[in-house]
Structure formats: structure tokens, C-alpha cells
Design a protein around this motif. Structure first.
Motif, PDB file in Angstrom:
ATOM      1  N   ALA A   1     -27.446  22.107   0.517  1.00  0.00           N
ATOM      2  CA  ALA A   1     -26.553  22.335   2.062  1.00  0.00           C
ATOM      3  C   ALA A   1     -27.876  21.675   2.659  1.00  0.00           C
ATOM      4  N   GLY A   2     -29.060  22.479   2.164  1.00  0.00           N
ATOM      5  CA  GLY A   2     -30.129  21.619   2.805  1.00  0.00           C
ATOM      6  C   GLY A   2     -30.419  20.582   2.745  1.00  0.00           C
ATOM      7  N   SER A   3     -30.394  19.186   1.161  1.00  0.00           N
ATOM      8  CA  SER A   3     -30.061  18.388   1.243  1.00  0.00           C
ATOM      9  C   SER A   3     -28.949  17.502   2.237  1.00  0.00           C
ATOM     10  N   LEU A   4     -27.473  17.947   2.247  1.00  0.00           N
ATOM     11  CA  LEU A   4     -26.880  17.583   2.572  1.00  0.00           C
ATOM     12  C   LEU A   4     -26.832  16.791   4.229  1.00  0.00           C
ATOM     13  N   LEU A   5     -27.049  17.979   5.361  1.00  0.00           N
ATOM     14  CA  LEU A   5     -27.742  18.499   5.835  1.00  0.00           C
ATOM     15  C   LEU A   5     -28.842  17.309   6.507  1.00  0.00           C
ATOM     16  N   GLU A   6     -29.808  16.908   5.886  1.00  0.00           N
ATOM     17  CA  GLU A   6     -31.416  16.065   5.638  1.00  0.00           C
ATOM     18  C   GLU A   6     -30.091  14.797   5.914  1.00  0.00           C
ATOM     19  N   THR A   7     -29.621  14.453   4.748  1.00  0.00           N
ATOM     20  CA  THR A   7     -29.191  13.478   4.546  1.00  0.00           C
ATOM     21  C   THR A   7     -28.623  12.360   5.642  1.00  0.00           C
ATOM     22  N   PHE A   8     -27.937  13.656   6.303  1.00  0.00           N
ATOM     23  CA  PHE A   8     -27.205  12.983   7.687  1.00  0.00           C
ATOM     24  C   PHE A   8     -28.048  13.823   8.822  1.00  0.00           C
ATOM     25  N   LEU A   9     -29.548  13.328   9.006  1.00  0.00           N
ATOM     26  CA  LEU A   9     -29.735  14.602  10.013  1.00  0.00           C
ATOM     27  C   LEU A   9     -30.258  14.420  11.312  1.00  0.00           C
ATOM     28  N   PRO A  10     -30.159  12.400  11.967  1.00  0.00           N
ATOM     29  CA  PRO A  10     -29.655  11.515  12.818  1.00  0.00           C
ATOM     30  C   PRO A  10     -28.803  12.330  12.980  1.00  0.00           C
ATOM     31  N   TRP A  11     -27.595  12.255  12.942  1.00  0.00           N
ATOM     32  CA  TRP A  11     -26.356  12.295  13.931  1.00  0.00           C
ATOM     33  C   TRP A  11     -26.705  13.788  13.824  1.00  0.00           C
ATOM     34  N   THR A  12     -27.531  14.958  13.573  1.00  0.00           N
ATOM     35  CA  THR A  12     -27.121  16.108  14.515  1.00  0.00           C
ATOM     36  C   THR A  12     -27.060  15.691  16.275  1.00  0.00           C
ATOM     37  N   ALA A  13     -27.588  14.776  16.372  1.00  0.00           N
ATOM     38  CA  ALA A  13     -27.270  14.632  17.947  1.00  0.00           C
ATOM     39  C   ALA A  13     -26.551  14.002  18.535  1.00  0.00           C
ATOM     40  N   LEU A  14     -25.100  13.920  17.865  1.00  0.00           N
ATOM     41  CA  LEU A  14     -23.944  14.262  18.286  1.00  0.00           C
ATOM     42  C   LEU A  14     -23.726  15.889  18.436  1.00  0.00           C
ATOM     43  N   LEU A  15     -24.243  16.494  17.931  1.00  0.00           N
ATOM     44  CA  LEU A  15     -23.951  17.940  18.646  1.00  0.00           C
ATOM     45  C   LEU A  15     -23.799  18.137  19.703  1.00  0.00           C
ATOM     46  N   VAL A  16     -24.822  17.524  20.332  1.00  0.00           N
ATOM     47  CA  VAL A  16     -25.067  18.172  22.432  1.00  0.00           C
ATOM     48  C   VAL A  16     -23.942  17.003  23.218  1.00  0.00           C
ATOM     49  N   LEU A  17     -23.120  16.251  22.502  1.00  0.00           N
ATOM     50  CA  LEU A  17     -22.242  15.478  23.041  1.00  0.00           C
ATOM     51  C   LEU A  17     -20.781  16.435  23.287  1.00  0.00           C
ATOM     52  N   PRO A  18     -20.284  17.135  22.720  1.00  0.00           N
ATOM     53  CA  PRO A  18     -19.297  18.833  23.242  1.00  0.00           C
ATOM     54  C   PRO A  18     -20.138  19.513  23.961  1.00  0.00           C
ATOM     55  N   LEU A  19     -21.080  20.329  23.759  1.00  0.00           N
ATOM     56  CA  LEU A  19     -22.223  20.787  24.743  1.00  0.00           C
ATOM     57  C   LEU A  19     -22.763  20.722  25.608  1.00  0.00           C
ATOM     58  N   LEU A  20     -22.218  19.093  26.565  1.00  0.00           N
ATOM     59  CA  LEU A  20     -22.640  18.382  26.807  1.00  0.00           C
ATOM     60  C   LEU A  20     -21.163  18.375  28.501  1.00  0.00           C
ATOM     61  N   VAL A  21     -20.135  18.319  27.379  1.00  0.00           N
ATOM     62  CA  VAL A  21     -18.858  17.982  27.487  1.00  0.00           C
ATOM     63  C   VAL A  21     -18.573  19.414  28.354  1.00  0.00           C
ATOM     64  N   ALA A  22     -19.346  20.134  28.118  1.00  0.00           N
ATOM     65  CA  ALA A  22     -18.344  22.335  28.273  1.00  0.00           C
ATOM     66  C   ALA A  22     -19.167  22.064  28.893  1.00  0.00           C
ATOM     67  N   ALA A  23     -20.480  22.401  29.231  1.00  0.00           N
ATOM     68  CA  ALA A  23     -21.913  22.034  30.468  1.00  0.00           C
ATOM     69  C   ALA A  23     -20.911  22.097  31.450  1.00  0.00           C
ATOM     70  N   LEU A  24     -20.649  20.455  31.883  1.00  0.00           N
ATOM     71  CA  LEU A  24     -20.079  20.086  32.975  1.00  0.00           C
ATOM     72  C   LEU A  24     -18.650  20.681  33.130  1.00  0.00           C
ATOM     73  N   LEU A  25     -18.099  20.965  32.438  1.00  0.00           N
ATOM     74  CA  LEU A  25     -16.826  21.391  32.817  1.00  0.00           C
ATOM     75  C   LEU A  25     -16.757  23.223  33.522  1.00  0.00           C
ATOM     76  N   ARG A  26     -18.286  23.909  32.384  1.00  0.00           N
ATOM     77  CA  ARG A  26     -18.246  25.298  33.267  1.00  0.00           C
ATOM     78  C   ARG A  26     -19.027  25.002  34.624  1.00  0.00           C
ATOM     79  N   ARG A  27     -19.601  23.755  34.591  1.00  0.00           N
ATOM     80  CA  ARG A  27     -20.176  23.655  36.453  1.00  0.00           C
ATOM     81  C   ARG A  27     -21.487  24.381  36.130  1.00  0.00           C
ATOM     82  N   SER A  28     -22.011  24.235  34.677  1.00  0.00           N
ATOM     83  CA  SER A  28     -22.829  24.953  34.530  1.00  0.00           C
ATOM     84  C   SER A  28     -24.888  24.579  34.904  1.00  0.00           C
ATOM     85  N   ALA A  29     -25.660  25.040  35.846  1.00  0.00           N
ATOM     86  CA  ALA A  29     -26.493  24.897  35.675  1.00  0.00           C
ATOM     87  C   ALA A  29     -27.663  25.210  34.805  1.00  0.00           C
TER      88      ALA A  29
END
Length: 316
Positions: free
Chosen positions: A44-72
Motif C-alpha cells: 500500500a505504501g508504494s502504491l500511494l507513493e506512485t501517485f503521491l502528487p495526485w493527493t492534491a485532488l483530495l482537497v477538492l471535495p473538501l473545498l466543495v463541502a466547506a463552501l456548502l457548509r459555509r464554514s470558515a
């Protein structure tokens, strides 16, 4: 007397979104502690590190959720993974290329099902590189590559499924045992500025399966054998190229990256993803160096292969 009503500040915006904030912190922690993700569970560690730069995409659904919740609170918490990601990868996004270089080398997994070997060879020769390394050569197609490259590259050697073509003389060429059949070679390129040891390697393929996870054990064993060959190299200038079926971030490549530097990280512009050719998502085709200075590193346009060619200019 007219009463004046003042609207109280919405303090709830700092109270809502605690779950989102927690996930933001976990995302940042995943990046910071990715080396702690174990490999004994399906690699699992090697698999994660193979696509490590793409962890940036994890922020997108969190951003959408934060905007929907109107949470500072949730919005501010997103700075955590963003800052950690930037610390890890921000430097790779800058253009580190510079003019010059004494030796340009191209490496390409040409794919044994390539429908146009001659066209692929001509495209690589058109780069003007002094050295071309090819992996996944199909025995019946090798003459097509030889014919297309013969005029510009009079010196060449094919060992098993890997080959090297050069405008400069080659010497001390031999196979390197990393598998039961030959998928790696070592040669000396006699440049006008002195000899350079060049290794060409094609490591075993990896797969992601539901029952066994990231099947990389064969590749990892080959990495160890290749690292042993590099440890015995006496040349002060060494270049290692090929298809590693793994990224420089993958801990499995540490026996190699502890000795050689990635030309893409030293002199590239961006991540230089090379696979798959249609929608590149990972840099698994590598150019590693020691004793020479990369001045530029880049990917080339797609050929008939499922990989993109990679290239680097080196100052000797």
C-alpha cells in the motif's frame, strides 16, 4: 423612538465544519507521514507513493463541502494540506531547465505492440540526441529499429529486450542480470569529454489487484539486483535510464535513488509524467544520474507506444 437592530456576527461559521477540518488534517498527515503507510498490506505504501502528487485532488471535495457548509473553520483548515503539498512538490512545478549540455539522452519504452517501430525510431532520432535507449524491444521488430537508426547512430547494441544507439563509440557492453531473461544492459559511451557509464533497464511490470493489492515484489527484487550492479560501477560518471514501473517517490526505488539523482527533479519543468501516453499520470520512465549535472529534462510527444519518451541534457 425607533429601535435599531444590529445583526450579530455569525459565530457558527467557526463552529460548523469540524468533520471537514478533521479530514483536512488527516490529508495533511497522510502526506507528511506517507512513509509510515506499511507495505506489508498489498504494498500500500508504494502504491500511494506512485501517485503521491495526485493527493492534491483530495482537497477538492473538501473545498466543495466547506463552501456548502459555509464554514470558515473548514476553509481555513484546507491550508494545512495545501501548504504540506506545496512543501513537497512546489519546487517541481518551477522551470529548472537551462541552456547547454554536452550529452543528450533519450529513453523510451517502445511497447512490443508498437504498430510503427520505424516511425517511432525516426521520431526519436529527430530529437538530435546523441544516445537513444529503448526498452521492450520485440525480437522480430528489432531490425526495423536498426534500419531506421543506422544512418545517424552507427554504434549500437541490443541485449535481450533493451538496446542502446549512439553517435559516439560504445565499449564494454554487457547484459545486467536483474531477471531470468535479459532486460538490462551496461555500456560505456566514449564522448569527446570522456567516458560515461550508461545503464539501460526495464524493470518487471506491476499490477493493482483486488485480491493481492499492488503486486510489485518482482520489480522490487529486480531493483535490488540493479542497485548491486550500480554499486560495483567504477566510472565516476553514471547514467541510468529506462522503464522502472515506479516513481522516484516510491520507497522501493531507494536503493537506486540513494546513489543517483533524478534528472527530472534536478532540471525539469513540472512532474514530467510519462505513463500512460494518452493521459499521463505517473513518471515511471526515469533518467537517473551521478557525477554529471542535468541541465534540462523533458518528455517528448507520443509515439506508437503506451509510454511517452523521456529526455535529458547533461553537462559532463
Amino acid at each position: 423612538m425607533t429601535a435599531v437592530l444590529e445583526t450579530a456576527p455569525d459565530r457558527g461559521t467557526w463552529r460548523r465544519g469540524r468533520v471537514i477540518a478533521a479530514f483536512s488534517a488527516l490529508t495533511a498527515l497522510l502526506l507528511l507521514a506517507h512513509r509510515l503507510v506499511p507495505n506489508w498490506v498489498g504494498n500500500a505504501g508504494s502504491l500511494l507513493e506512485t501517485f503521491l502528487p495526485w493527493t492534491a485532488l483530495l482537497v477538492l471535495p473538501l473545498l466543495v463541502a466547506a463552501l456548502l457548509r459555509r464554514s470558515a473553520l473548514a476553509l481555513v483548515s484546507l491550508l494545512l494540506p495545501a501548504l504540506v503539498w506545496g512543501g513537497f512538490f512546489g519546487g517541481r512545478l518551477s522551470d529548472k531547465t537551462e541552456a547547454g549540455g554536452d550529452l543528450t539522452i533519450v529513453s523510451h519504452n517502445v511497447n512490443d505492440e508498437n504498430p510503427d517501430p520505424a516511425g517511432t525510431a525516426r521520431a526519436l532520432a529527430a530529437t538530435g540526441a546523441q544516445v537513444i535507449a529503448l526498452e521492450e524491444l520485440k525480437k522480430s521488430e528489432i531490425p526495423k529499429y536498426e534500419d531506421a537508426l543506422a544512418a545517424a547512430y552507427p554504434h549500437h547494441s541490443v541485449q535481450g529486450t533493451v538496446g542502446i544507439w549512439s553517435t559516439f563509440p560504445l565499449g564494454d557492453t554487457r547484459p545486467v542480470a536483474i531477471m531470468p531473461w535479459t532486460r538490462a544492459l551496461r555500456t560505456t559511451v566514449d564522448t569527446p569529454k570522456g567516458p560515461v557509464a550508461v545503464f539501460v533497464a526495464h524493470l518487471p511490470s506491476v499490477r493493482v489487484r483486488l485480491d493481492s493489492g499492488f503486486t510489485a515484489n518482482g520489480r522490487d527484487e529486480a531493483i535490488g539486483l540493479l542497485a548491486d550492479a550500480l554499486a560495483g560501477e567504477r566510472s565516476s560518471r553514471t547514467v541510468l535510464v529506462g522503464d522502472f514501473n515506479g516513481t522516484a517517490d516510491d520507497r522501493a526505488l531507494e536503493p537506486i535513488t540513494a546513489r543517483l539523482r533524478s534528472a527530472q527533479e534536478q532540471a525539469g519543468d513540472g512532474f514530467g509524467f510519462s505513463w500512460p501516453a494518452g493521459l499521463p499520470m505517473a513518471r515511471i520512465d526515469q533518467i537517473f544520474v551521478a557525477g554529471v549535472r542535468p541541465t534540462a529534462s523533458w518528455t517528448l510527444p507520443a509515439t506508437g507506444s503506451d509510454h511517452l519518451p523521456v529526455a535529458a541534457s547533461l553537462a559532463l
